[in-house]
Structures are given as C-alpha cells and as structure tokens.
Design an enzyme around this catalytic site. Structure first.
Site, PDB file in Angstrom:
ATOM      1  N   ARG A  44       0.835  -1.203   0.000  1.00  0.00           N
ATOM      2  CA  ARG A  44       0.000   0.000   0.000  1.00  0.00           C
ATOM      3  C   ARG A  44       0.869   1.251   0.000  1.00  0.00           C
ATOM      4  O   ARG A  44       0.563   2.237  -0.664  1.00  0.00           O
ATOM      5  CB  ARG A  44      -0.943   0.001   1.219  1.00  0.00           C
ATOM      6  CG  ARG A  44      -1.621   1.347   1.453  1.00  0.00           C
ATOM      7  CD  ARG A  44      -2.735   1.280   2.493  1.00  0.00           C
ATOM      8  NE  ARG A  44      -2.349   0.582   3.695  1.00  0.00           N
ATOM      9  CZ  ARG A  44      -1.610   1.110   4.679  1.00  0.00           C
ATOM     10  NH1 ARG A  44      -1.143   2.351   4.581  1.00  0.00           N
ATOM     11  NH2 ARG A  44      -1.324   0.400   5.756  1.00  0.00           N
ATOM     12  N   TYR A  96     -17.196  17.209 -15.598  1.00  0.00           N
ATOM     13  CA  TYR A  96     -17.665  15.833 -15.462  1.00  0.00           C
ATOM     14  C   TYR A  96     -18.629  15.693 -14.288  1.00  0.00           C
ATOM     15  O   TYR A  96     -18.362  16.193 -13.189  1.00  0.00           O
ATOM     16  CB  TYR A  96     -16.457  14.912 -15.293  1.00  0.00           C
ATOM     17  CG  TYR A  96     -16.796  13.493 -14.929  1.00  0.00           C
ATOM     18  CD1 TYR A  96     -17.665  12.735 -15.715  1.00  0.00           C
ATOM     19  CD2 TYR A  96     -16.261  12.898 -13.787  1.00  0.00           C
ATOM     20  CE1 TYR A  96     -17.984  11.441 -15.371  1.00  0.00           C
ATOM     21  CE2 TYR A  96     -16.571  11.595 -13.446  1.00  0.00           C
ATOM     22  CZ  TYR A  96     -17.441  10.877 -14.237  1.00  0.00           C
ATOM     23  OH  TYR A  96     -17.755   9.581 -13.903  1.00  0.00           O
ATOM     24  N   ASP A 168      -7.507  19.110 -14.330  1.00  0.00           N
ATOM     25  CA  ASP A 168      -7.928  17.768 -14.743  1.00  0.00           C
ATOM     26  C   ASP A 168      -7.596  17.635 -16.219  1.00  0.00           C
ATOM     27  O   ASP A 168      -8.310  18.149 -17.080  1.00  0.00           O
ATOM     28  CB  ASP A 168      -9.420  17.570 -14.491  1.00  0.00           C
ATOM     29  CG  ASP A 168      -9.883  16.150 -14.837  1.00  0.00           C
ATOM     30  OD1 ASP A 168      -9.188  15.462 -15.618  1.00  0.00           O
ATOM     31  OD2 ASP A 168     -10.947  15.737 -14.346  1.00  0.00           O
ATOM     32  N   LYS A 193      -8.946   6.374 -18.898  1.00  0.00           N
ATOM     33  CA  LYS A 193      -9.286   6.828 -20.234  1.00  0.00           C
ATOM     34  C   LYS A 193      -8.100   6.709 -21.194  1.00  0.00           C
ATOM     35  O   LYS A 193      -7.647   5.614 -21.479  1.00  0.00           O
ATOM     36  CB  LYS A 193      -9.841   8.257 -20.144  1.00  0.00           C
ATOM     37  CG  LYS A 193     -10.891   8.459 -19.051  1.00  0.00           C
ATOM     38  CD  LYS A 193     -12.084   7.511 -19.168  1.00  0.00           C
ATOM     39  CE  LYS A 193     -13.274   7.891 -18.298  1.00  0.00           C
ATOM     40  NZ  LYS A 193     -13.035   7.846 -16.851  1.00  0.00           N
TER      41      LYS A 193
END
Length: 368
Positions: A44, A96, A168, A193
């Site tokens: 992690r 978005y 973004d 994406k």
C-alpha cells in the site's frame, strides 16, 4: 522526442535483459534487520511496479511526484484532502458529473465550498476570488460541452494570489499538454481513459512538482490506501507506449467527423475544441436519441472514453445522472446531447455508422 519517450517508457535495465517490467504482486517485503529496508515495506505504501509507473509518469508530466490511485475519482478525492472547512474552490462551470457529485458531497459533509464559474471570463474569475479562495479546479476542455480555456492568464492570477491551480488533464494527456511545466500546481487524470487506452483498467494519477505537496499527498495516499494494483500499474505502462499513436489517430478522425457533421440536418450543434478525440453533438428534436443509440452498429453505447473503440455516451442519464435537472439545464446538458469518444477505426466506417443511425432515428410525424 515525446513519441520516443512514450514508445520506450520505463524500459527495464536489470541483469536479465528483459525489455518489459516485471509485475511485483508481493504485498510484504523482507527486512534484513532492524532499521534496514530495501525501500519497499508494504505494498500500500510502495510497490515496485506501481513505482515504475509513477516515476515514468512524473517524468512525462515534467513533475517530481506522481501518485497512482484506484480510480480517477480517487485521484480527485486525494486532492480534496488538502482543504479544510470554509475553504472555497473555484471550479469549471461545465465539468464531469462525477466530479460535481463528489464536490457536492464535500460541501455538505465538510463545508468546503465549490463555486462554478466561467474561467474564460477573467473579470468573473477576479470577481469570484475572496479571502477563502484556496484553489482553481479547471478542465481545460470541459466535459461534456467541450469548452476550451486559456490557462496562462489563470496561472498568473493564481500565483499572484497564492491560489493552487488544479488541472484535470484527462482529455489532453501529457502527450498534448503538460500544465506543470506552464505553471499548474497539481495535474490529475482519470487514467482509465486515454492513459490506459483499452477500456480494461480503472485508475487515476495525481502529479506535482512542489516538495511540500508531494510530501502531504504522499501521506494521504498511504493513509487512505486507494492505491493502484501492481497489475493495473503494468497495464498503464503498456498503454502509455501507444498513447501518441492512439491520440493522433482519434484526433484525426474527430477533426474530420466534426467538420462533416456540421452539414448534417439532423444535428443542431457540433461541439468540438479542435483537439483530442472528444466531441459532442446535439440532435435536432425531430430525432430520437433512444432510436439513434439502438441503431448504431459499429459505435458502442457505453459510459467511458479514450479507448480504441468509438464510444457514444448520453450525459443526461449517464455521466451527469446525479446532477439536478436545473443544474443540467444551466449547462445545456439536455435530452438531445450526446458525447462521442472517437476511436481509431477507419474514419469512413465511423461516419457511415453515425449517418445510418441518424437516418433511422427520425421521429414519425415530426417535421424539422
């Protein structure tokens, strides 16, 4: 140079001569003795495969620290932890729907304010800043209306007022834009994406240059634990190797399509920034969106973008379903708007599929 950097990204230089990075699935790492570590303790916190991706991506962005997250939304949530109650963030008016939903939650739950403005209107930007303004959150090409904004004046304002700029960059990617080099403080992506490019990875990535931001975000990244898996990190490295080829082809297809669709009578509006493979269209109300989506054959009705295939998304009930109707109305997100992520298929095949679907979607008895 950028194409070469992508094609040869993160080549291994170990003793085996392997040209592909290994996938380290181990969650724990052995220590030789107290106070002695290989640099990896628990996956992690740090994983060799994820580190390979993060280091390569930071270099690609022109940044210093990258943090790979389990989704694009996790990358935004990671950045949100920088703010406290009564802080205010100025946000792109059109953006978005998932980001809007997360910001609504943070406003209600933690009293962090989010004000939606038009970043292309500098007077509005200056008038919106107050003593609580801590950051600009900007989509350089907005989703789904494809508004583009000049970032340079915003960097100047932000730097003069000690305000963070958060970009973004999902649509543009580091291949087309590197905001950290131009003056941004934080750049994030939904790596699901274009970075992945094959619709088979859920991921996000946050990159910074500043040492303090790198330290704080690194602590949050470890504490929260929404880190990217080793296998998905490997897939993102693989995806990056063809990013330039995929984006060049999808952009070429989108530019041709945007021009061709301007003269199609069933389409009232074509929304395209001139960059990337992303565009939106607004059907004439004499045509049925439902029929159009049922009649496409090559293109795919699905809720994502940036893959090799052409996807068509209906923002009203998909990406922006949780946005109140009045908010959708303000932004022009109506029941005739479709968002297209143009893929790398032959252009003529995409165009002909859209035309035939439009031809078969005319409402009976309705004239234009």
């Amino acid at each position: 140079m950028k194409s070469t950097q992508l094609a040869q990204i993160s080549l291994t230089k170990d003793h085996t001569g392997a040209t592909t990075n290994p996938i380290y699935l181990s969650t724990a790492y052995q220590h030789e003795k107290l106070g002695c570590s290989t640099g990896f303790d628990y996956t992690r916190t740090k994983n060799p495969t994820r580190s390979n991706f993060e280091e390569a991506f930071a270099k690609l962005e022109g940044g210093k620290y990258s943090f790979a997250t389990s989704s694009g939304m996790a990358s935004i949530q990671l950045v949100c932890n920088l703010f406290k109650p009564n802080d205010e963030i100025l946000v792109s008016f059109d953006l978005y729907g998932g980001t809007f939903r997360l910001f609504e939650f943070y406003e209600k739950q933690y009293n962090i304010k989010f004000k939606y403005i038009d970043f292309s209107n500098i007077d509005e930007v200056n008038a919106s800043i107050n003593e609580h303004t801590r950051a600009f959150f900007i989509e350089p090409i907005s989703n789904p209306l494809m508004f583009s904004v000049d970032l340079n004046p915003l960097y100047e304002i932000a730097q003069a007022r000690n305000i963070l700029t958060i970009i973004d960059n999902t649509f543009l990617t580091p291949y087309l834009s590197t905001p950290l080099k131009d003056g941004a403080d934080i750049v994030l992506h939904s790596a699901t994406k274009y970075i992945s490019g094959h619709n088979d990875v859920l991921a996000g990535i946050v990159t910074v240059s500043d040492d303090y931001l790198g330290e704080v975000l690194g602590q949050f990244h470890n504490m929260i634990g929404a880190t990217l898996s080793p296998f998905d990190s490997y897939l993102l490295l693989r995806g990056l190797k063809t990013l330039h080829l995929r984006l060049d082809r999808s952009t070429e297809n989108a530019q041709k399509l945007a021009q061709s669709l301007q003269s199609v009578e069933s389409i009232d509006e074509v929304l395209y920034s001139g960059q990337t493979g992303m565009l939106s269209i607004r059907l004439n109300n004499a045509y049925s969106v439902d029929s159009f989506l049922q009649n496409i054959k090559l293109c795919i009705f699905a809720e994502s973008l940036g893959g090799t295939e052409t996807f068509i998304t209906f923002p009203y009930t998909q990406t922006h379903v949780d946005m109140a109707d009045e908010e959708k109305d303000k932004r022009g997100i109506d029941e005739y708007l479709l968002r297209l992520s143009i893929g790398i298929e032959d252009y003529e095949d995409i165009y002909e599929d859209i035309l035939q679907a439009l031809k078969n979607s005319r409402k009976e008895g309705v004239s234009i």
